[in-house]
Design an enzyme around this catalytic site. Structure first.
Site, PDB file in Angstrom:
ATOM      1  N   GLY A  34       0.802  -1.220   0.000  1.00  0.00           N
ATOM      2  CA  GLY A  34       0.000   0.000   0.000  1.00  0.00           C
ATOM      3  C   GLY A  34       0.830   1.262   0.000  1.00  0.00           C
ATOM      4  N   GLY A  35       2.155   1.137   0.200  1.00  0.00           N
ATOM      5  CA  GLY A  35       3.030   2.314   0.238  1.00  0.00           C
ATOM      6  C   GLY A  35       3.302   2.863  -1.149  1.00  0.00           C
ATOM      7  N   SER A  44       1.259  -8.241   9.366  1.00  0.00           N
ATOM      8  CA  SER A  44       2.509  -7.602   9.761  1.00  0.00           C
ATOM      9  C   SER A  44       3.664  -8.539   9.461  1.00  0.00           C
ATOM     10  CB  SER A  44       2.495  -7.277  11.264  1.00  0.00           C
ATOM     11  OG  SER A  44       3.782  -6.882  11.693  1.00  0.00           O
ATOM     12  N   LYS A  76      10.359   3.992   7.170  1.00  0.00           N
ATOM     13  CA  LYS A  76      11.338   4.729   6.353  1.00  0.00           C
ATOM     14  C   LYS A  76      11.574   6.161   6.804  1.00  0.00           C
ATOM     15  CE  LYS A  76       9.876   2.148   2.203  1.00  0.00           C
ATOM     16  NZ  LYS A  76       8.596   1.599   2.676  1.00  0.00           N
ATOM     17  N   ILE A  85      13.847  -4.132  -1.100  1.00  0.00           N
ATOM     18  CA  ILE A  85      13.924  -2.718  -1.475  1.00  0.00           C
ATOM     19  C   ILE A  85      14.737  -2.003  -0.405  1.00  0.00           C
ATOM     20  CG2 ILE A  85      12.638  -0.629  -2.053  1.00  0.00           C
ATOM     21  CD1 ILE A  85      12.151  -3.040  -3.931  1.00  0.00           C
ATOM     22  N   LYS A 109      20.528   5.366   2.084  1.00  0.00           N
ATOM     23  CA  LYS A 109      20.836   5.710   3.483  1.00  0.00           C
ATOM     24  C   LYS A 109      21.511   4.558   4.222  1.00  0.00           C
ATOM     25  CE  LYS A 109      17.201   9.184   3.899  1.00  0.00           C
ATOM     26  NZ  LYS A 109      16.947   9.249   2.449  1.00  0.00           N
ATOM     27  N   ASN A 128      16.071   8.926  -3.143  1.00  0.00           N
ATOM     28  CA  ASN A 128      14.718   9.434  -2.924  1.00  0.00           C
ATOM     29  C   ASN A 128      13.893   9.355  -4.197  1.00  0.00           C
ATOM     30  OD1 ASN A 128      14.959  10.970  -0.095  1.00  0.00           O
ATOM     31  ND2 ASN A 128      16.843  11.216  -1.244  1.00  0.00           N
ATOM     32  N   THR A 174      15.824  22.116   5.398  1.00  0.00           N
ATOM     33  CA  THR A 174      16.673  21.902   6.575  1.00  0.00           C
ATOM     34  C   THR A 174      18.008  22.627   6.476  1.00  0.00           C
ATOM     35  OG1 THR A 174      17.517  19.835   5.629  1.00  0.00           O
ATOM     36  CG2 THR A 174      15.622  19.675   7.105  1.00  0.00           C
TER      37      THR A 174
END
Length: 621
Positions: free
Chosen positions: A303-304, A354, A380, A418, A422, A459, A484
């Site tokens: 669903g992400g 889950s 994430k 995936i 990072k 990203n 930032t």
């Protein structure tokens, strides 16, 4: 080759004539006002010896000053878009005029004393003020005029492109009784179309006239009606359009023209993705089709943003069965309904589960027997995981462990993790946890028949947690847009591009690899914010300001895609590279994982030192 003669522009001639007359009056006014200010506005107190030279030199001063203004392009600039350069030209030209004035008056002075030195500074100050009022007040007045027009719902439009798509759009707008848009001009680089008309609208010139025409015709909105243009050319045009502060819209793509779907309702706002400056990444669709066709494919985190796009692209490649797993029912419901509508014959199962639940994952793998697994489920969000490190470990590390273990036990052929950039030299818990995930699947690959691989990329524009949705909300709220750090950079790719490369990396997988996607050139987040503000029709720093908030916990200025030890090997797709697996002590690694599991389960007060033992490249503040 004979140079093409430009048509005489009456409006432009009238505007320049008015400016010249104003400047003549300004020089006269500055010359005498400087004396009045010097003598505290007592005209009788001004000595004749000072007043006479100023009067005699005035005609020469006017001619010299107008010439200087011409040299510094004060009659050529588009003052509706005046900025720092124009302000600099105004100041420098007025300073030169004041210097020449002081020199010239020496030749016209009488036998008395020369004019007081303060006169020249006062003259310069008054002249600069007059120039500033005439040039920059126009920008202010034009802005107010636009606001009045918007209140009346009158939208002045420029169309870029004089092809078939533009013709259809223009025809619909011109003939509509309900549209509030009024097309003022058309821009096209084809010189053969210049001066001609489409639906009564003149083709005013090429892209070099976009800014000029936006000013002359008081344009509010620009429509890019060039669906077949390359992304690199589109970027060049949009870079020009941004300077007009007009709202930008475009047609999504060439297929709409082919299918006869071109109309005003198909127009979309120009997205920041359009400014990446490269054409969309293409992949070998046939190899992907053969890879997933007629196979049972399971996607965790379906669903992400990444997981749902994986489901879309897999569904389009005719799998035998698509199994979507997610813990959050709202987002997975959305992708379920979307795929049901678009692919009514697709065999699809949507499960709420889950990845941290061992029994639930075993049951799913035993019942549905997937052949390919894409593991996208993960926490994430970097700052949130810094506050809840134990949850990052439970979900990312041991969720991956349990899903990979089920895949190995129930005979899955390929398991694709995936991952993220990072994970390289991580400075945050999220990145460190994903690095441990990579280590897990590489270790599993040494002991099971399942081919375990990871795909690492940066990203993705528009994903959940991406800066783009946040910037849009902040712009809609009137700002400020928060960045930032002014120097922070990131690699960016669109969601469909990243997912298509993930799918193709799965085709190349032999087991144990970490695939690294070529993300192109890094992008400054500040540039991204400024572009999005301009594309929304606002001026940076005036309508919407940018505010720097400081680096968040665990955040670094730039991300890397590869560790020094890994090296790179090419694949058949130049945008996909393979990192060499790093040797690890498996016995020690499993012991460390056992301890990590206990610490996270017992809600350790600080789990970071233990994570650093497992991932030596992890450094935290």
């Amino acid at each position: 080759m004979k140079k093409e003669k430009k048509p005489f522009n009456v409006k432009l001639f009238y505007r320049r004539t008015c400016l010249i007359i104003y400047d003549i009056i300004s020089v006269i006014f500055a010359s005498y006002m400087a004396l009045l200010i010097r003598y505290e506005f007592h005209l009788d107190a001004v000595p004749e010896d000072f007043l006479l030279p100023v009067t005699r030199f005035l005609p020469v001063n006017i001619i010299l000053t107008l010439f200087i203004f011409y040299i510094f392009r004060l009659y050529h600039s588009l003052w509706a878009f005046a900025g720092e350069t124009e302000l600099q030209n105004v100041v420098v030209s007025c300073v030169i005029s004041a210097v020449l004035n002081s020199v010239g008056l020496q030749f016209f002075k009488t036998a008395g004393q020369p004019a007081p030195k303060s006169y020249y500074f006062l003259y310069m100050f008054v002249l600069i003020s007059m120039m500033f009022i005439s040039r920059f007040s126009y920008r202010f007045l034009r802005s107010q005029k636009h606001k009045q027009q918007n209140k009346k719902n009158g939208i002045s439009v420029m169309v870029i492109g004089a092809g078939e798509a533009a013709n259809v759009i223009i025809k619909e707008i011109v003939n509509s009784n309900f549209s509030t848009m009024v097309i003022r001009c058309i821009i096209d680089d084809d010189k053969g179309k210049w001066g001609r008309y489409i639906q009564g609208i003149k083709v005013a010139g090429g892209r070099d006239r976009i800014i000029e025409c936006a000013d002359i015709y008081d344009i509010d909105e620009i429509i890019v009606a060039m669906p077949s243009i390359s992304r690199s050319e589109l970027r060049k045009i949009l870079e020009i359009c941004k300077e007009t502060n007009c709202k930008l819209r475009s047609l999504p793509g060439m297929y709409q023209l082919v299918n006869g779907e071109v109309n005003v309702s198909k127009l979309r706002d120009v997205e920041v993705e359009d400014l990446l400056g490269r054409d969309p990444i293409s992949v070998d669709l046939d190899s992907i089709l053969g890879y997933v066709q007629n196979k049972a494919v399971l996607v965790t985190g379906g669903g992400g943003s990444i997981g749902s796009e994986l489901c879309r692209q897999i569904a389009s490649h005719k799998p035998e069965h698509l199994i979507i797993v997610d813990i959050y029912e709202n987002s997975v419901y959305d992708i379920q309904q979307e795929l049901k509508t678009k692919y009514p014959k697709l065999k699809m199962t949507v499960l709420i589960a889950s990845v941290r639940n061992t029994n639930r994952m075993d049951w799913i793998f035993e019942k549905y027997k997937p052949e390919i697994v894409y593991h996208a489920a993960a926490h994430k969000h970097v700052p949130l995981m810094e506050e809840s490190p134990n949850e990052a470990v439970k979900n990312n590390v041991f969720g991956t462990w349990k899903t990979a273990q089920a895949a190995a036990f129930y005979g899955v052929k390929k398991f694709v993790l995936i991952s993220t950039d990072k994970a390289v030299n991580p400075t945050n818990i999220m990145g460190a946890s994903k690095r441990i995930c990579e280590m897990i699947i590489q270790t599993f690959n040494n002991h099971y028949d399942t081919e375990f691989v990871a795909v690492r990329f940066g990203n993705v524009l528009g994903s959940n947690g991406s800066v783009i949705p946040l910037f849009r909300k902040q712009i809609m709220a009137g700002g400020p847009v928060t960045v930032t750090h002014p120097d922070i950079i990131r690699y960016f790719m669109t969601i469909p591009e990243a997912v298509s490369l993930v799918l193709q990396a799965g085709v190349y997988a032999k087991g144990g690899e970490i695939f690294v996607l070529d993300m192109g050139e890094p992008v400054k987040i500040l540039d991204l914010a400024e572009n999005l503000i301009r594309l929304s029709g606002y001026r940076v720093g005036e309508d919407i300001r940018i505010e720097f908030t400081g680096l968040r916990p665990g955040e670094k200025l730039y991300e890397e895609l590869l560790m020094e030890e890994e090296g790179l090997k090419e694949t058949a797709n130049k945008l996909i590279h393979v990192g060499k697996p790093i040797e690890i002590d498996e016995m020690q690694f499993f012991m460390q994982l056992k301890k990590l599991k206990e610490e996270s389960k017992n809600e350790s007060g600080d789990i970071r030192p233990l994570i650093q033992e497992i991932v030596p490249t992890y450094h935290y503040r």
